[in-house]
Scaffold this active site. Structure first.
Site, PDB file in Angstrom:
ATOM      1  N   GLY A   9       2.351   2.682  -4.318  1.00  0.00           N
ATOM      2  CA  GLY A   9       1.316   3.652  -4.654  1.00  0.00           C
ATOM      3  C   GLY A   9       1.795   5.053  -4.348  1.00  0.00           C
ATOM      4  N   CYS A  10       0.852   5.944  -4.141  1.00  0.00           N
ATOM      5  CA  CYS A  10       1.168   7.345  -3.861  1.00  0.00           C
ATOM      6  C   CYS A  10       2.048   7.455  -2.621  1.00  0.00           C
ATOM      7  CB  CYS A  10      -0.132   8.119  -3.656  1.00  0.00           C
ATOM      8  SG  CYS A  10       0.118   9.796  -3.056  1.00  0.00           S
ATOM      9  N   PHE A  11       3.176   8.142  -2.746  1.00  0.00           N
ATOM     10  CA  PHE A  11       4.083   8.218  -1.596  1.00  0.00           C
ATOM     11  C   PHE A  11       3.508   9.010  -0.437  1.00  0.00           C
ATOM     12  CE2 PHE A  11       7.136  11.251  -4.188  1.00  0.00           C
ATOM     13  CZ  PHE A  11       6.159  12.240  -4.270  1.00  0.00           C
ATOM     14  N   CYS A  13       0.532   8.615   0.750  1.00  0.00           N
ATOM     15  CA  CYS A  13      -0.222   7.623   1.528  1.00  0.00           C
ATOM     16  C   CYS A  13       0.703   6.743   2.362  1.00  0.00           C
ATOM     17  CB  CYS A  13      -1.043   6.734   0.601  1.00  0.00           C
ATOM     18  SG  CYS A  13      -2.317   7.579  -0.336  1.00  0.00           S
TER      19      CYS A  13
END
Length: 165
Positions: A9-11, A13
């Site tokens: 997912g979003c790096f 996070c």
């Protein structure tokens, strides 16, 4: 010191969780798995790269198994190219390893986890071929921008969940 590169997912996070762990020496966000010399814009436009976090850790303080266990708690390894509201190939679930020992450990880990998950785990395991450091403004994003909207809405609750067990 050892490295593992994870995409889930979003790096921002993923990095926010791992940069707080005892035994993690450093984290760096970047791109891997696609066209050479990516930029955030090219990744968002589907150049084949994945948002990843390179985790440099001291295996005397934290094991790869502990890192992978936490990794599976902070993202959905059964979701194809999507984590929450973030959708696209850049958000796929992947473990990039640097040596055969880590590859085997990751394979065994996923095999064991599959016994727990009702849906099929889609996390890929791949040798790290290329890694490109992301732009500086992405590095340690949550630490530097804790009040930013995405950080408050997505990252902060994830950190609270992890801290509360």
């Amino acid at each position: 010191m050892k490295n593992i590169v994870l995409g889930g997912g979003c790096f921002w996070c993923v990095e926010a969780v791992f940069e707080r762990l005892k035994g993690v020496i450093d984290t760096e966000v970047g791109y891997s798995g696609g066209n050479p010399n990516p930029s955030y814009e090219s990744v968002c436009n589907g150049d084949g790269n994945i948002e990843v976090v390179k985790i440099n850790y001291d295996e005397k303080q934290i094991s790869l198994l502990e890192i992978l266990t936490l990794f599976f708690k902070i993202h959905d390894p059964t979701s194809i190219d999507k984590q929450g509201g973030d959708i696209g190939i850049q958000y796929r679930s992947i473990i990039f390893y640097e040596n055969e020992e880590d590859k085997i450990l990751a394979q065994n880990f996923i095999e064991e986890q599959q016994k727990i998950f009702s849906k099929k785990i889609v996390t890929k395991i791949s040798r790290l071929q290329t890694y490109y450091k992301a732009e500086n403004y992405h590095q340690h994003y949550f630490i530097n921008n804790p009040n930013q909207g995405y950080c408050q809405a997505v990252i902060a609750p994830k950190l609270q969940k992890i801290q509360s067990g």
